[in-house]
Motif scaffolding. Sequence first.
Motif, mmCIF file in Angstrom:
data_model
loop_
_atom_site.group_PDB
_atom_site.id
_atom_site.type_symbol
_atom_site.label_atom_id
_atom_site.label_comp_id
_atom_site.label_asym_id
_atom_site.label_seq_id
_atom_site.Cartn_x
_atom_site.Cartn_y
_atom_site.Cartn_z
ATOM 1 N N LYS A 6 -45.550 86.678 187.577
ATOM 2 C CA LYS A 6 -45.178 86.366 188.954
ATOM 3 C C LYS A 6 -43.715 85.968 189.057
ATOM 4 C CE LYS A 6 -46.540 83.535 192.917
ATOM 5 N NZ LYS A 6 -47.421 82.462 193.391
ATOM 6 N N PRO A 7 -42.933 86.650 189.915
ATOM 7 C CA PRO A 7 -41.534 86.277 190.044
ATOM 8 C C PRO A 7 -41.389 84.918 190.687
ATOM 9 C CG PRO A 7 -42.110 87.908 191.708
ATOM 10 C CD PRO A 7 -43.304 87.774 190.791
ATOM 11 N N VAL A 99 -24.971 88.429 193.032
ATOM 12 C CA VAL A 99 -25.942 88.855 194.046
ATOM 13 C C VAL A 99 -27.228 89.320 193.382
ATOM 14 C CG1 VAL A 99 -24.105 89.632 195.614
ATOM 15 C CG2 VAL A 99 -25.222 91.299 194.101
ATOM 16 N N TRP A 100 -28.304 89.287 194.171
ATOM 17 C CA TRP A 100 -29.524 90.044 193.888
ATOM 18 C C TRP A 100 -29.463 91.300 194.737
ATOM 19 C CZ3 TRP A 100 -31.417 87.852 189.885
ATOM 20 C CH2 TRP A 100 -31.615 86.475 189.786
ATOM 21 N N LEU A 160 -37.323 85.104 184.839
ATOM 22 C CA LEU A 160 -37.939 84.292 185.892
ATOM 23 C C LEU A 160 -37.670 84.885 187.269
ATOM 24 C CD1 LEU A 160 -37.060 80.729 184.543
ATOM 25 C CD2 LEU A 160 -39.330 81.803 184.594
ATOM 26 N N ALA A 161 -36.449 85.355 187.477
ATOM 27 C CA ALA A 161 -36.074 85.871 188.794
ATOM 28 C C ALA A 161 -36.732 87.208 189.116
ATOM 29 C CB ALA A 161 -34.557 85.995 188.880
ATOM 30 N N PHE A 162 -36.813 88.089 188.118
ATOM 31 C CA PHE A 162 -37.419 89.401 188.329
ATOM 32 C C PHE A 162 -38.944 89.357 188.258
ATOM 33 C CE2 PHE A 162 -33.419 91.516 186.402
ATOM 34 C CZ PHE A 162 -32.852 91.709 187.647
ATOM 35 N N SER A 190 -33.948 95.591 186.800
ATOM 36 C CA SER A 190 -35.296 95.092 186.536
ATOM 37 C C SER A 190 -36.184 96.196 185.966
ATOM 38 C CB SER A 190 -35.926 94.561 187.824
ATOM 39 O OG SER A 190 -37.300 94.281 187.622
ATOM 40 N N PRO A 191 -37.028 95.868 184.971
ATOM 41 C CA PRO A 191 -38.012 96.843 184.477
ATOM 42 C C PRO A 191 -39.010 97.277 185.544
ATOM 43 C CG PRO A 191 -37.751 95.039 182.907
ATOM 44 C CD PRO A 191 -37.018 94.638 184.160
ATOM 45 N N TYR A 192 -39.054 96.586 186.675
ATOM 46 C CA TYR A 192 -39.900 97.013 187.795
ATOM 47 C C TYR A 192 -39.595 98.459 188.185
ATOM 48 C CZ TYR A 192 -41.933 97.164 192.504
ATOM 49 O OH TYR A 192 -42.660 97.507 193.619
#
Length: 203
Positions: A6-7, A99-100, A160-162, A190-192
Amino acid sequence: MTPAFKPNNSVVLSTAWHALHPLWQGGEEVVQRGLPSQQLAPTWQMLMLGDGSPTRHLQLLTGEPTEVDVIDMSPIGHDPDNAPAVIEAVPGPRLRRQVWLRTASGQRLAYATSWWEASHVDEYLQNRSLPIWASLAQLRTELYRDIQGIHYGHSRALELAFGQTGPFWGRHYLFWHHGRPLTLIYEVFSPYLSKYLGPMHLE
């Protein structure tokens, strides 16, 4: 696909920026040659080593606008800031921006840090909430994206963020404009994105 957890949407990075702790790094010669598919799949190489706009690529992949959450704008003067050595190409005093990059629905896709000549940042980032590509496109700014290096490593803060376990792939590059360096950018993905690009590595 890389295991996910969970991010933590409340993660706010400190005023320090988050470089990967490298397991492996490659320079310009690796960028030009490309990597074996067992190390990085061709679809991921198109994102990592191509000279197109990552925010545009992310939008095309996800079908959603790519939005930006600005989490840091810090003057750093002439400090090298633990950045890649090529930061010396960007005149000082400098400003660091973190930034994100995320979908409009809130999924974080990438983290980026950029370093700018402080006296010119307002000229090119008139709306600081826009992705850099969108800001410069509005100004019809002609750019050359000069990819200098690629990185593979860990970052607990980015895990944690991703909401994704590492290791992560990142890169750094210079934007050139009118024959001079405009900004240095360091990006981690991100690996997402395996949801759209497939596995990071081919057997």
